[in-house]
Structure formats: structure tokens, C-alpha cells
Design a protein around this motif. Structure first.
Motif, PDB file in Angstrom:
ATOM      1  N   ASP A 189      -2.352  29.559 -62.613  1.00 29.80           N
ATOM      2  CA  ASP A 189      -3.223  30.005 -63.649  1.00 29.80           C
ATOM      3  C   ASP A 189      -3.207  31.783 -64.873  1.00 29.80           C
ATOM      4  OD1 ASP A 189      -4.410  27.620 -64.462  1.00 29.80           O
ATOM      5  OD2 ASP A 189      -6.654  28.259 -63.674  1.00 29.80           O
ATOM      6  N   GLU A 190      -3.068  32.575 -63.443  1.00 33.67           N
ATOM      7  CA  GLU A 190      -2.302  33.553 -63.835  1.00 33.67           C
ATOM      8  C   GLU A 190      -0.927  33.960 -64.299  1.00 33.67           C
ATOM      9  OE1 GLU A 190      -2.150  31.971 -60.673  1.00 33.67           O
ATOM     10  OE2 GLU A 190      -0.820  33.548 -59.366  1.00 33.67           O
ATOM     11  N   LEU A 191      -0.424  33.178 -64.779  1.00 30.82           N
ATOM     12  CA  LEU A 191       1.100  33.219 -64.667  1.00 30.82           C
ATOM     13  C   LEU A 191       1.450  32.701 -66.533  1.00 30.82           C
ATOM     14  CD1 LEU A 191       2.620  31.212 -62.026  1.00 30.82           C
ATOM     15  CD2 LEU A 191       2.303  33.577 -62.301  1.00 30.82           C
ATOM     16  N   TYR A 208       3.920  38.103 -65.075  1.00 28.07           N
ATOM     17  CA  TYR A 208       5.344  37.257 -65.910  1.00 28.07           C
ATOM     18  C   TYR A 208       5.148  36.521 -63.673  1.00 28.07           C
ATOM     19  CZ  TYR A 208       5.203  39.687 -70.466  1.00 28.07           C
ATOM     20  OH  TYR A 208       4.947  40.361 -71.139  1.00 28.07           O
ATOM     21  N   ASN A 209       5.606  35.351 -65.016  1.00 25.76           N
ATOM     22  CA  ASN A 209       6.422  33.836 -63.784  1.00 25.76           C
ATOM     23  C   ASN A 209       7.700  34.559 -63.656  1.00 25.76           C
ATOM     24  OD1 ASN A 209       7.269  31.982 -62.905  1.00 25.76           O
ATOM     25  ND2 ASN A 209       7.120  30.488 -64.119  1.00 25.76           N
ATOM     26  N   SER A 210       7.748  35.233 -62.321  1.00 18.92           N
ATOM     27  CA  SER A 210       9.342  35.457 -62.165  1.00 18.92           C
ATOM     28  C   SER A 210      10.019  34.908 -61.286  1.00 18.92           C
ATOM     29  CB  SER A 210       9.335  37.481 -61.631  1.00 18.92           C
ATOM     30  OG  SER A 210       8.163  37.103 -60.739  1.00 18.92           O
ATOM     31  N   GLY A 257       3.877  28.382 -55.516  1.00 20.44           N
ATOM     32  CA  GLY A 257       2.452  29.002 -55.106  1.00 20.44           C
ATOM     33  C   GLY A 257       1.501  27.556 -55.207  1.00 20.44           C
ATOM     34  N   GLY A 258       0.813  27.467 -55.010  1.00 17.38           N
ATOM     35  CA  GLY A 258      -0.723  26.843 -55.128  1.00 17.38           C
ATOM     36  C   GLY A 258      -0.768  26.578 -53.216  1.00 17.38           C
ATOM     37  N   VAL A 259       0.790  26.225 -52.562  1.00 18.01           N
ATOM     38  CA  VAL A 259       0.829  25.964 -51.039  1.00 18.01           C
ATOM     39  C   VAL A 259      -0.140  26.772 -49.833  1.00 18.01           C
ATOM     40  CG1 VAL A 259       2.209  24.645 -51.749  1.00 18.01           C
ATOM     41  CG2 VAL A 259       2.996  27.286 -50.598  1.00 18.01           C
ATOM     42  N   PRO A 304       6.003  29.514 -51.311  1.00 14.71           N
ATOM     43  CA  PRO A 304       4.136  30.128 -51.437  1.00 14.71           C
ATOM     44  C   PRO A 304       4.374  31.128 -52.746  1.00 14.71           C
ATOM     45  CG  PRO A 304       6.193  31.093 -49.688  1.00 14.71           C
ATOM     46  CD  PRO A 304       6.235  30.218 -50.341  1.00 14.71           C
ATOM     47  N   GLY A 305       4.412  31.344 -53.493  1.00 12.04           N
ATOM     48  CA  GLY A 305       3.922  31.493 -54.489  1.00 12.04           C
ATOM     49  C   GLY A 305       4.385  33.436 -54.708  1.00 12.04           C
ATOM     50  N   ASN A 306       4.248  34.567 -53.192  1.00 11.99           N
ATOM     51  CA  ASN A 306       4.147  35.906 -53.591  1.00 11.99           C
ATOM     52  C   ASN A 306       5.796  35.554 -53.843  1.00 11.99           C
ATOM     53  OD1 ASN A 306       2.627  37.471 -53.535  1.00 11.99           O
ATOM     54  ND2 ASN A 306       1.594  36.337 -51.600  1.00 11.99           N
ATOM     55  N   PRO A 307       6.722  36.438 -54.648  1.00 19.60           N
ATOM     56  CA  PRO A 307       8.162  36.431 -55.016  1.00 19.60           C
ATOM     57  C   PRO A 307       8.467  36.695 -53.506  1.00 19.60           C
ATOM     58  CG  PRO A 307       7.003  37.478 -56.750  1.00 19.60           C
ATOM     59  CD  PRO A 307       5.704  37.160 -55.481  1.00 19.60           C
TER      60      PRO A 307
END
Ligand code: AMP
Ligand code: MG
Length: 409
Positions: A189-191, A208-210, A257-259, A304-307
Motif C-alpha cells: 500500500d506504500e507503493l 515509488y514502485n521500483s 513484497g508481501g511474503v 521479497p519486497g526489498n529491492p
């Protein structure tokens, strides 16, 4: 409420399990050889001819019988002229044939004298300055491809050089594995998407969604067809609906993300309710949260969400999976030994993948910030050090280096 800690799976074990699930896709595509770069060959390419077709000259010069040129300075009449593309007559005994690079060697000749080793010797004659070795400057028929030989095997990844080789045996079309169809979505939801909100108007806590950008690019480099479903909100029902929709026409659903195991991480329950989850959390850093499962007929992989975690887990787990889906036999990247020009004093329980760069002295420098959120490290790096669990590194230690050039191809 308790949060039980699941046992982390070792990377090799997780990869072996993933590859076991990656049955090669049915169906091939026939393409112009021009269009096949990077694709996986779906047929053995057997040469119907010799390449080169006959013995030919590797130099501009003179074709001779070497035994007729036993001394330096022999003068010979020039009995024929053979440009590339012409047919040659048998070589008249006691003569030399003027010959050019790529032209067929006349019958009887067994050596080429390059023109730099000759000088004119009057009308229609040449002086041979050196003594030729039998066979010199002759490219042998079939030295590149023998008639009947497999020059490129099914499951091989086509490179620019491989396309040239295929063309050299007359192949203008190639059968390749069909493109895997990938559904890509991001959770969080932060993206927000770049372009939707200008940087100056970003609200607190919003980023931003990178991941979406590098994941789409990585997938395309591996020959995939990508359907981008955008950002899915952090709600179980929305996550379930997105997965359900994506499962229909895709070979793989790839999310980022979200895992993790927080209350806002809905992928695990969503996948479990629609299909099954068989892999969960891997003992690597960055990249611990990683999930594999099935949703309907589609494979599911949650990154994972972390880029940086997302980037690294893609390279280590998704890339080999996608290559195997396309029939590749060689999917694991090859590490090379290299000396560390840095120290890594704090060992981790997990196997680590450090962002490093080769320096001019043949060693590896470390990016100073190894945080899984710092994508700059992945841009700066030209490779990853694969560091075993519990291992510290002193400067000068030989470490295992995985070049990004290979992982990104
Ligand atoms: P998560 O795995 O959802 O807990 O996310 C872990 C971290 O990665 C959080 O700081 C997220 O804000 C960040 N993150 C998740 N998805 C993305 C994305 N698509 N682009 C950039 N950062 C992301
Ligand atoms: Mg999240």
C-alpha cells in the motif's frame, strides 16, 4: 499471538526443488534466425555441409607445392588467379597460383605463402622468399562444422555468435522454446507508480514502485512475455482475486513484497487458499522471504519486497527456473575464484550474496552499504560474492565471484 520461526531452507536445496517443478513448457516457435538472440534452441542443428566447404586460403598470397620450394628465393611462374568465390584448376606442377583469402586451394597445392613473403619476379612470375611449411595458411574443409555433426544442441541458449554459426550451415529459421508467459504484480500500500505522483508531492511513507521496473526488464531479457498487473493492495481478498485472475493464462505468477510474516503480508494465505505453497523462506541474505507454490495450473513465486532482495532472489532462483522452463540444460551460473580487496568481519548464519565490483588490480571491492533496500549497490556492482554461512572475509582471501554479466544475460 505467537510467531513460530520456520526452518530456513538452504539455497541449493530450494533451487533443486524449484528446478524439479520446472518442467519444460510444451510448444515451440519458429523464428527468423535474426530474431532468435537469447532464445532457447528447441532442435538439434545438424550441419548438412562442410564449413568451410573446401580447403581455402587464410591469406592473400600464393598457393604452392611446398616440396617445390625447398630453398628461399625460388622463382615460379604464376599459372592461375583464384579470387574468393571462384573455382580453382589443379595446380600446374612447378608453378604458383595467385590466391586470395577465402578462395579454394587448388588441387595439388599444400601451402599458402602470404604475399608479404614474396616479391614480383618479372612478368607473370613471383619469388618466394621463405620456405613454406606443408599446410601453412590453409583453412581445412569442415574445420568449423563437419557434415552430419550437431553444431548447436537443443536446449542451448542462442548468442549472437550462435546465430552466426546457425546461418553458416544455412539455417535462416530456427525452432525455439515458446516464450514463458509471466504475470507480474507488486504488493504494498506504500507503493505508487513513477509518473502518477511527482516527487515533490509524495506523501509521507510513500515510495515509488521500483521492483516492477527491474523485474519486467529481467523477465524480458530471459525471453518472457510479461503481463503487468500493477500494484495489488495489501488486503487478502484483493490479493486472492489478483492471483486467481493471473493464474488463468500464465505459466508463472511473479510477485514482489508481501511474503514476510507480518499481518500485512497476504500472499501466503492467499496462495494457500487457492492452491498450494511448498517453499517458504530461504537461508540467504539478502532475500530470506521467498515463496514457491502453485495457483491453479500456474507456478507461483513470491519475491521479497526489498529491492536488492528481490533482485538477488530473481537472479538466484527465478532465472534458472525460467531457463529450465525453456528447456535449458545449463541453468546454474558459474562462479569464479577472485581475491577480496575488502574485509567482511561479521559473519552471518545465512549464506550471503555481497555486491562487489572488480577493480583494476584483479581484486574485488565491496559496496559500502550492503542493506537490502539500497538498490544503488546493485547498480554499482558487477558481481556478487557468494559467501558461505558463518564465514568472515579478510582482505586477500579467495572468494567465490558470480559475474552479473552472466546473471543478467
Ligand atoms: P515487504 O516484503 O512487503 O514487507 O516489503 C519489504 C520492503 O520492501 C518494504 O520497505 C517495502 O516498502 C519495500 N518494497 C516492497 N515492494 C516494493 C517495490 N515494488 N518497490 C520498492 N520497494 C518495495
Ligand atoms: Mg509489503
Amino acid at each position: 499471538m505467537s510467531f513460530p520461526r520456520p526452518a530456513l531452507r538452504p539455497l541449493d536445496e530450494a533451487l533443486a526443488e524449484l528446478l524439479d517443478h520446472a518442467r519444460p513448457l510444451q510448444g515451440t516457435e519458429e523464428l527468423s534466425t535474426f530474431e532468435a538472440d537469447g532464445r532457447l534452441l528447441a532442435q538439434d542443428l545438424v550441419s548438412q555441409l562442410q564449413v568451410p566447404p573446401e580447403d581455402n586460403s587464410a591469406m592473400d598470397g600464393y598457393a604452392v607445392r611446398s616440396r617445390e620450394v625447398a630453398d628461399e628465393g625460388v622463382v615460379m611462374p604464376i599459372s592461375q588467379r583464384i579470387p574468393a568465390g571462384a573455382a580453382a584448376q589443379p595446380l600446374v606442377p612447378g608453378s604458383a597460383a595467385r590466391i586470395f583469402t577465402g578462395a579454394p586451394v587448388p588441387q595439388g597445392a599444400d601451402a599458402i605463402v602470404m604475399q608479404e613473403d614474396t616479391e614480383p619476379a618479372g612478368e607473370g612470375a613471383v619469388r618466394i622468399l621463405g620456405v613454406p611449411r606443408p599446410g601453412q595458411w590453409i583453412r581445412r574443409s569442415g574445420e568449423d562444422a563437419q557434415r552430419g555433426a550437431v553444431v548447436l544442441a537443443r536446449g542451448e541458449r542462442l548468442t549472437p555468435a550462435a546465430l552466426g554459426l546457425a546461418a553458416s550451415i544455412g539455417m535462416d529459421r530456427l525452432a525455439v522454446a515458446r516464450r514463458p508467459k509471466i504475470a507480474l504484480f507488486s504488493t504494498g500500500d506504500e507503493l505508487v507508480m513513477p509518473g502518477e505522483v511527482p516527487p515533490a508531492q509524495m506523501k509521507p511513507g510513500v515510495i515509488y514502485n521500483s521492483n516492477r521496473f527491474f523485474l519486467a526488464a529481467l523477465l524480458r531479457r530471459l525471453g518472457c512475455e510479461v503481463t503487468d498487473y500493477g500494484i495489488v493492495p495489501d488486503r487478502l481478498q484483493a490479493t486472492r482475486e489478483a492471483l486467481d485472475r493471473a493464474a488463468e493464462a500464465h505459466d508463472l505468477i511473479l510477485t514482489s513484497g508481501g511474503v514476510s510474516v507480518g499481518e500485512e503480508d497476504h500472499l501466503k494465505p492467499a496462495v494457500q487458499s487457492l492452491g498450494s505453497l511448498s517453499l517458504w523462506q530461504i537461508a540467504i541474505k539478502p532475500g530470506k522471504p521467498f515463496a514457491y507454490g502453485r495457483v491453479g495450473a500456474a507456478h507461483f513465486m513470491g519475491l521479497p519486497g526489498n529491492p536488492v532482495s528481490s533482485f538477488v532472489t530473481f537472479l538466484l532462483l527465478v532465472r534458472p527456473f525460467l531457463l529450465k522452463l525453456q528447456g535449458a540444460r545449463q541453468v546454474a551460473p558459474a562462479a569464479v575464484p577472485a581475491p577480496a580487496h575488502f574485509t567482511w568481519p561479521r559473519a552471518d548464519k545465512r549464506r550471503e550474496f555481497l555486491r562487489v565490483r572488480r577493480n583494476a588490480r584483479g581484486g574485488l571491492d565491496l559496496f559500502p552499504n550492503q542493506s537490502s533496500g539500497v538498490l544503488t549497490s546493485a547498480v554499482w556492482a558487477d558481481g556478487l560474492v557468494d559467501n558461505p554461512p558463518g564465514q568472515t572475509i579478510a582482505s586477500g582471501n579467495i572468494v567465490s565471484f558470480l559475474p552479473l554479466a552472466e546473471l543478467l544475460s
